[in-house]
Design a protein around this motif. Structure first.
Motif, PDB file in Angstrom:
ATOM      1  N   THR A 122       0.839  -1.192   0.000  1.00 37.33           N
ATOM      2  CA  THR A 122       0.000   0.000   0.000  1.00 37.33           C
ATOM      3  C   THR A 122       0.874   1.243   0.000  1.00 37.33           C
ATOM      4  N   ASP A 136      -4.103   0.786  -2.304  1.00 46.31           N
ATOM      5  CA  ASP A 136      -3.381  -0.284  -2.980  1.00 46.31           C
ATOM      6  C   ASP A 136      -2.247   0.360  -3.795  1.00 46.31           C
ATOM      7  N   HIS A 201      -6.290  -5.000   2.775  1.00 46.37           N
ATOM      8  CA  HIS A 201      -5.151  -4.520   2.010  1.00 46.37           C
ATOM      9  C   HIS A 201      -4.616  -5.638   1.112  1.00 46.37           C
TER      10      HIS A 201
END
Length: 243
Positions: A122, A136, A201
């Motif tokens: 990320t 992302d 994530h």
């Protein structure tokens, strides 16, 4: 800084889940998040400079036994002592006979190494004068390239670039390939200490070859890991001499 050790240990996920299941509400997200449960147990037992961070689950057995690898500034003897001193039920979840360690040697500049890494990929991007948002890494890369008038990269290219940037200036990636990808949920504690919050994530698994460019910086990277969610089994650089 004290020397760094690679520590291997085994822990029973069903036993630590049972232990925390009597402490947390049964419907709390953390009760089903093995990364959160394991992170909590490791933090509870391995304190001070013996903590394992970064770490990774190297193997999961059908009976729920997890083989964990991690970096610590203490060796197997100290880890075994801390396990023995833990709360009885929690200590019983750790197999003290499975604890092993070896010191991490110093790596020479110009040396080539094989790298395995499980990375929470990320990036934080600016969304306003004082606001930032975690995205992302592929989405963040696409946004930045669009603003610069550049063509978007594929998800694989963006993640490989992310790894290459993250490992600088300690090492340069010579080649890499993605061997796994998932969108994982990460439980977090609320203000009352209950694991009732959860975020998602991308987690990317890499196999790579790197060349050490700064031995001191590379040692620092090993000790702290790369990327986000390093307390949750991400960011560890597992290395050995390249074939």
């Amino acid at each position: 800084m004290s020397s760094l050790n690679l520590v291997q240990l085994s822990v029973s996920l069903p036993r630590i889940t049972s232990f925390y299941g009597r402490i947390w509400p049964r419907n709390a997200p953390g009760c089903s998040d093995e990364k959160f449960i394991l992170k909590t147990a490791l933090t509870e037992v391995l304190v001070g400079d013996a903590k394992l961070r970064p770490w990774r689950i190297q193997h999961a057995s059908p009976d729920g036994t997890l083989m964990v690898l991690g970096y610590s500034h203490r060796d197997a003897a100290k880890v075994k002592t801390l396990i023995a001193d833990g709360l009885p039920e929690l200590a019983n979840a750790f197999d003290a006979e499975s604890v092993f360690s070896r010191p991490i040697r110093q790596f020479a500049e110009g040396e080539r190494l094989q790298v395995q890494a499980r990375v929470c990929a990320t990036k934080q991007v600016r969304t306003g004068p004082t606001q930032r948002k975690e995205l992302d890494a592929w989405a963040a890369d696409t946004r930045l390239r669009e603003k610069a008038g550049q063509p978007a990269r594929s998800r694989e290219e963006a993640y490989e670039a992310y790894l290459a940037d993250a490992i600088l200036p300690g090492a340069a990636i010579l080649n890499s390939r993605i061997v796994g990808f998932a969108i994982n949920a990460f439980a977090r504690k609320d203000a009352n200490g209950i694991p009732s919050l959860s975020t998602k994530h991308p987690v990317v698994e890499f196999d790579a070859i790197c060349e050490v460019t700064d031995s001191q910086e590379f040692a620092r990277l090993l000790a702290i890991g790369i990327g986000r969610s390093r307390a949750y089994g991400c960011g560890m650089l597992l290395i050995r001499a390249a074939a």
